[in-house]
Design a protein around this motif. Structure first.
Motif, PDB file in Angstrom:
ATOM      1  N   HIS A  24      31.105 -31.500 -61.457  1.00 55.38           N
ATOM      2  CA  HIS A  24      31.730 -30.307 -60.312  1.00 55.38           C
ATOM      3  C   HIS A  24      31.360 -29.695 -59.590  1.00 55.38           C
ATOM      4  O   HIS A  24      31.595 -29.056 -59.306  1.00 55.38           O
ATOM      5  CB  HIS A  24      31.222 -28.727 -61.793  1.00 55.38           C
ATOM      6  N   SER A  25      30.673 -30.705 -58.890  1.00 53.86           N
ATOM      7  CA  SER A  25      30.058 -30.612 -57.616  1.00 53.86           C
ATOM      8  C   SER A  25      31.089 -29.827 -56.803  1.00 53.86           C
ATOM      9  O   SER A  25      32.503 -30.852 -56.542  1.00 53.86           O
ATOM     10  CB  SER A  25      28.865 -31.447 -56.978  1.00 53.86           C
ATOM     11  N   ARG A  26      31.226 -28.451 -56.014  1.00 57.91           N
ATOM     12  CA  ARG A  26      32.531 -28.778 -54.805  1.00 57.91           C
ATOM     13  C   ARG A  26      31.570 -29.369 -53.429  1.00 57.91           C
ATOM     14  O   ARG A  26      32.462 -29.337 -51.981  1.00 57.91           O
ATOM     15  CB  ARG A  26      32.434 -27.131 -54.435  1.00 57.91           C
ATOM     16  N   SER A  27      30.393 -29.774 -53.512  1.00 58.87           N
ATOM     17  CA  SER A  27      30.536 -30.962 -51.854  1.00 58.87           C
ATOM     18  C   SER A  27      30.904 -31.214 -52.047  1.00 58.87           C
ATOM     19  O   SER A  27      31.398 -31.133 -49.942  1.00 58.87           O
ATOM     20  CB  SER A  27      28.583 -30.806 -52.292  1.00 58.87           C
ATOM     21  N   PRO A  28      32.052 -32.796 -52.228  1.00 61.21           N
ATOM     22  CA  PRO A  28      32.345 -33.448 -51.256  1.00 61.21           C
ATOM     23  C   PRO A  28      33.424 -32.449 -50.846  1.00 61.21           C
ATOM     24  O   PRO A  28      33.826 -32.985 -49.939  1.00 61.21           O
ATOM     25  CB  PRO A  28      32.801 -34.499 -52.659  1.00 61.21           C
ATOM     26  N   ALA A  36      26.299 -38.911 -49.816  1.00 57.64           N
ATOM     27  CA  ALA A  36      26.879 -37.750 -51.134  1.00 57.64           C
ATOM     28  C   ALA A  36      26.451 -37.283 -51.319  1.00 57.64           C
ATOM     29  O   ALA A  36      25.022 -36.684 -50.783  1.00 57.64           O
ATOM     30  CB  ALA A  36      26.602 -39.055 -51.581  1.00 57.64           C
ATOM     31  N   VAL A  37      26.465 -36.609 -52.489  1.00 56.77           N
ATOM     32  CA  VAL A  37      25.753 -35.352 -53.070  1.00 56.77           C
ATOM     33  C   VAL A  37      24.903 -36.076 -54.492  1.00 56.77           C
ATOM     34  O   VAL A  37      26.017 -37.150 -55.194  1.00 56.77           O
ATOM     35  CB  VAL A  37      26.286 -33.933 -53.244  1.00 56.77           C
ATOM     36  N   PHE A  38      23.478 -36.046 -54.555  1.00 58.04           N
ATOM     37  CA  PHE A  38      23.072 -36.211 -56.065  1.00 58.04           C
ATOM     38  C   PHE A  38      22.676 -35.929 -56.355  1.00 58.04           C
ATOM     39  O   PHE A  38      22.102 -34.632 -56.268  1.00 58.04           O
ATOM     40  CB  PHE A  38      21.888 -37.805 -55.315  1.00 58.04           C
ATOM     41  N   GLY A  39      22.304 -35.946 -57.779  1.00 62.40           N
ATOM     42  CA  GLY A  39      22.446 -34.904 -58.734  1.00 62.40           C
ATOM     43  C   GLY A  39      22.952 -35.162 -60.734  1.00 62.40           C
ATOM     44  O   GLY A  39      23.250 -36.055 -60.597  1.00 62.40           O
ATOM     45  N   SER A  40      22.493 -34.021 -61.194  1.00 64.75           N
ATOM     46  CA  SER A  40      23.067 -34.295 -63.083  1.00 64.75           C
ATOM     47  C   SER A  40      22.749 -33.013 -63.860  1.00 64.75           C
ATOM     48  O   SER A  40      21.338 -32.109 -63.214  1.00 64.75           O
ATOM     49  CB  SER A  40      21.703 -34.914 -63.685  1.00 64.75           C
ATOM     50  N   PRO A  41      23.710 -32.262 -64.060  1.00 66.50           N
ATOM     51  CA  PRO A  41      25.035 -33.220 -63.829  1.00 66.50           C
ATOM     52  C   PRO A  41      26.193 -33.214 -62.350  1.00 66.50           C
ATOM     53  O   PRO A  41      25.374 -31.595 -61.652  1.00 66.50           O
ATOM     54  CB  PRO A  41      25.823 -32.416 -64.842  1.00 66.50           C
ATOM     55  N   SER A  73      29.909 -18.619 -52.101  1.00 70.41           N
ATOM     56  CA  SER A  73      29.812 -18.463 -50.594  1.00 70.41           C
ATOM     57  C   SER A  73      28.582 -18.984 -50.399  1.00 70.41           C
ATOM     58  O   SER A  73      27.821 -19.486 -48.830  1.00 70.41           O
ATOM     59  CB  SER A  73      30.224 -16.843 -50.385  1.00 70.41           C
ATOM     60  N   MET A  74      27.388 -19.056 -50.821  1.00 67.49           N
ATOM     61  CA  MET A  74      26.401 -19.323 -50.144  1.00 67.49           C
ATOM     62  C   MET A  74      26.324 -21.417 -50.350  1.00 67.49           C
ATOM     63  O   MET A  74      25.363 -21.535 -49.547  1.00 67.49           O
ATOM     64  CB  MET A  74      24.854 -19.241 -51.856  1.00 67.49           C
ATOM     65  N   LEU A  75      26.770 -21.702 -50.994  1.00 62.91           N
ATOM     66  CA  LEU A  75      27.338 -23.014 -51.101  1.00 62.91           C
ATOM     67  C   LEU A  75      27.399 -23.822 -50.246  1.00 62.91           C
ATOM     68  O   LEU A  75      26.897 -24.265 -49.217  1.00 62.91           O
ATOM     69  CB  LEU A  75      27.945 -23.487 -52.427  1.00 62.91           C
ATOM     70  N   VAL A  76      29.161 -22.494 -49.259  1.00 61.98           N
ATOM     71  CA  VAL A  76      29.465 -23.101 -48.230  1.00 61.98           C
ATOM     72  C   VAL A  76      28.337 -23.152 -47.200  1.00 61.98           C
ATOM     73  O   VAL A  76      28.570 -24.040 -46.474  1.00 61.98           O
ATOM     74  CB  VAL A  76      30.745 -22.258 -48.684  1.00 61.98           C
ATOM     75  N   HIS A  77      28.109 -21.805 -47.552  1.00 57.88           N
ATOM     76  CA  HIS A  77      26.948 -22.105 -46.142  1.00 57.88           C
ATOM     77  C   HIS A  77      25.813 -22.406 -45.308  1.00 57.88           C
ATOM     78  O   HIS A  77      25.185 -22.952 -44.600  1.00 57.88           O
ATOM     79  CB  HIS A  77      26.468 -20.142 -45.763  1.00 57.88           C
ATOM     80  N   GLN A  78      25.374 -22.842 -47.128  1.00 61.11           N
ATOM     81  CA  GLN A  78      24.566 -24.085 -46.436  1.00 61.11           C
ATOM     82  C   GLN A  78      24.682 -25.294 -46.288  1.00 61.11           C
ATOM     83  O   GLN A  78      24.092 -26.370 -45.782  1.00 61.11           O
ATOM     84  CB  GLN A  78      23.548 -23.556 -48.281  1.00 61.11           C
ATOM     85  N   ALA A  79      25.751 -25.930 -46.833  1.00 57.83           N
ATOM     86  CA  ALA A  79      26.726 -26.856 -46.913  1.00 57.83           C
ATOM     87  C   ALA A  79      26.484 -27.131 -45.203  1.00 57.83           C
ATOM     88  O   ALA A  79      26.439 -28.328 -44.612  1.00 57.83           O
ATOM     89  CB  ALA A  79      27.763 -27.052 -47.303  1.00 57.83           C
ATOM     90  N   LEU A  80      27.240 -25.798 -44.061  1.00 60.06           N
ATOM     91  CA  LEU A  80      27.096 -25.888 -43.134  1.00 60.06           C
ATOM     92  C   LEU A  80      26.462 -26.345 -42.678  1.00 60.06           C
ATOM     93  O   LEU A  80      26.648 -27.647 -41.319  1.00 60.06           O
ATOM     94  CB  LEU A  80      28.240 -24.687 -42.588  1.00 60.06           C
ATOM     95  N   ILE A  81      25.112 -25.993 -43.002  1.00 60.99           N
ATOM     96  CA  ILE A  81      23.960 -25.945 -42.109  1.00 60.99           C
ATOM     97  C   ILE A  81      23.532 -28.041 -42.232  1.00 60.99           C
ATOM     98  O   ILE A  81      23.093 -28.134 -41.553  1.00 60.99           O
ATOM     99  CB  ILE A  81      22.704 -25.236 -42.747  1.00 60.99           C
ATOM    100  N   GLN A  82      23.908 -28.216 -43.642  1.00 56.98           N
ATOM    101  CA  GLN A  82      23.482 -29.692 -43.861  1.00 56.98           C
ATOM    102  C   GLN A  82      24.401 -30.182 -42.585  1.00 56.98           C
ATOM    103  O   GLN A  82      24.156 -31.743 -42.389  1.00 56.98           O
ATOM    104  CB  GLN A  82      24.308 -30.066 -45.337  1.00 56.98           C
ATOM    105  N   ILE A  83      25.977 -29.863 -42.595  1.00 56.15           N
ATOM    106  CA  ILE A  83      26.051 -30.629 -41.858  1.00 56.15           C
ATOM    107  C   ILE A  83      26.082 -30.654 -39.713  1.00 56.15           C
ATOM    108  O   ILE A  83      25.775 -31.738 -39.564  1.00 56.15           O
ATOM    109  CB  ILE A  83      27.907 -30.482 -41.797  1.00 56.15           C
ATOM    110  N   ARG A  84      25.713 -29.643 -40.244  1.00 59.37           N
ATOM    111  CA  ARG A  84      24.827 -29.514 -38.574  1.00 59.37           C
ATOM    112  C   ARG A  84      23.599 -30.658 -38.592  1.00 59.37           C
ATOM    113  O   ARG A  84      23.399 -31.411 -37.350  1.00 59.37           O
ATOM    114  CB  ARG A  84      23.641 -28.052 -38.816  1.00 59.37           C
ATOM    115  N   ILE A  85      22.745 -30.891 -39.785  1.00 58.40           N
ATOM    116  CA  ILE A  85      21.308 -31.581 -39.991  1.00 58.40           C
ATOM    117  C   ILE A  85      22.928 -32.897 -39.435  1.00 58.40           C
ATOM    118  O   ILE A  85      21.684 -33.451 -39.041  1.00 58.40           O
ATOM    119  CB  ILE A  85      20.590 -31.534 -40.793  1.00 58.40           C
TER     120      ILE A  85
END
Length: 288
Positions: A15-19, A7-12, A242-254
């Motif tokens: 609006h998160s696109r991570s899911p 999951a992604v945690f945060g506040s607020p 685009s930054m969000l997408v690229h950092q998410a890709l590295i998260q998925i590798r992890i």
């Protein structure tokens, strides 16, 4: 393959696109993992993480949790140690043997999103805003070969630790007020970490608008006032989405291998699908 939870945690967080990004990737990778979102404040993070059962594989962390996540991690990668910020926690082991590995993927997100629009180096970088993202931007500037960084902030004194961070990565960091762009080197790259709804805090001359690239970290609303000025002048703009997408890709590798440097199976296809899911082309530019 068994279902594992993330999951992604945060506040607020609403609006998160991570899911959407993570679910798009896991579908393509054939992983039956669940990825959700949860509103969590910094004071509550430690207790909530302690209560997660062994079905949890990891977490993405957004504001205001990156410092609290740094404190929770049993070990951290180099970028997390440098920036004092963890945006990814990877769990290994079960029960009392569980360990939390902390990573910062924001630096890679900055560098990769700029590379997508053709920016691979910058001698002088200017950063607007002195918060947590500014630390990642300083380290990203070093990876782009910068010699100096100027940080313009509402309260430069609060950003003083970034001067030491610059020294540790081989940069000279100068601090100033947001409305003062005089007496500084002309930037080849401007990184705006301020909210997207904020009016442009700096009036840049045409030579900067056309000659320097802009990374606008905030992507809602888009385009921001500053991004609009850059686009109108015909300058190079990297979208924070685009930054969000690229950092998410590295998260998925992890999350897959606990290794930010191990490419995914069919990674190019996965990346293109993630970008398309949020309306971006292969360069990270919004599709009209």
């Amino acid at each position: 393959m068994s279902t594992e939870r993330l999951a992604v945690f945060g506040s607020p967080i609403a609006h998160s696109r991570s899911p959407l990004l993570h679910r798009t990737a896991y579908d393509l990778l054939g992983l039956s993992w669940e990825y959700g979102s949860q509103e969590v404040g910094a004071a509550d993070l430690a207790g909530i993480v302690a209560g997660l059962d062994d079905g949890w594989r990891g977490l993405s962390l957004t504001m205001p949790l990156k410092s609290a996540a740094w404190e929770l991690a049993d070990s951290r990668d180099r970028l997390a140690e440098l920036t004092g910020a963890v945006n990814t926690l990877r769990f290994t082991g079960v029960g009392p043997e569980r360990r939390l590995f902390g990573y910062n993927t924001d630096v890679a997100g900055i560098v990769r999103s700029l590379a997508a629009v053709g920016v691979s180096e910058a001698t002088h970088v200017q950063i607007l805003g002195g918060g947590a993202t500014a630390a990642s931007a300083v380290v990203a500037a070093a990876e782009l070969g910068a010699l100096s960084v100027s940080i313009l902030a509402r309260d430069p004194q609060k950003s003083a630790p970034l001067v030491d961070l610059g020294r540790r990565v081989g940069l000279t960091v100068e601090l100033g007020l947001l409305d003062d762009i005089g007496l500084r080197a002309v930037p080849q790259l401007v990184v705006n970490t301020l909210p997207g709804s904020a009016p442009a805090p700096v009036v840049y001359p045409d030579a900067v608008l056309t000659g320097a690239a802009l990374l606008a970290v905030a992507y809602e609303p888009w385009p921001s006032d500053l991004a609009s000025q850059w686009q109108a002048a015909g300058g190079t703009v990297a979208n924070g989405l685009s930054m969000l997408v690229h950092q998410a890709l590295i998260q998925i590798r992890i999350f897959v291998s606990n290794d930010p440097f191990a490419p995914l199976d069919g990674e190019d296809t996965v990346l293109d699908a993630m970008l398309a899911s949020v309306g971006l082309d292969s360069s990270g530019i919004p599709i009209a």
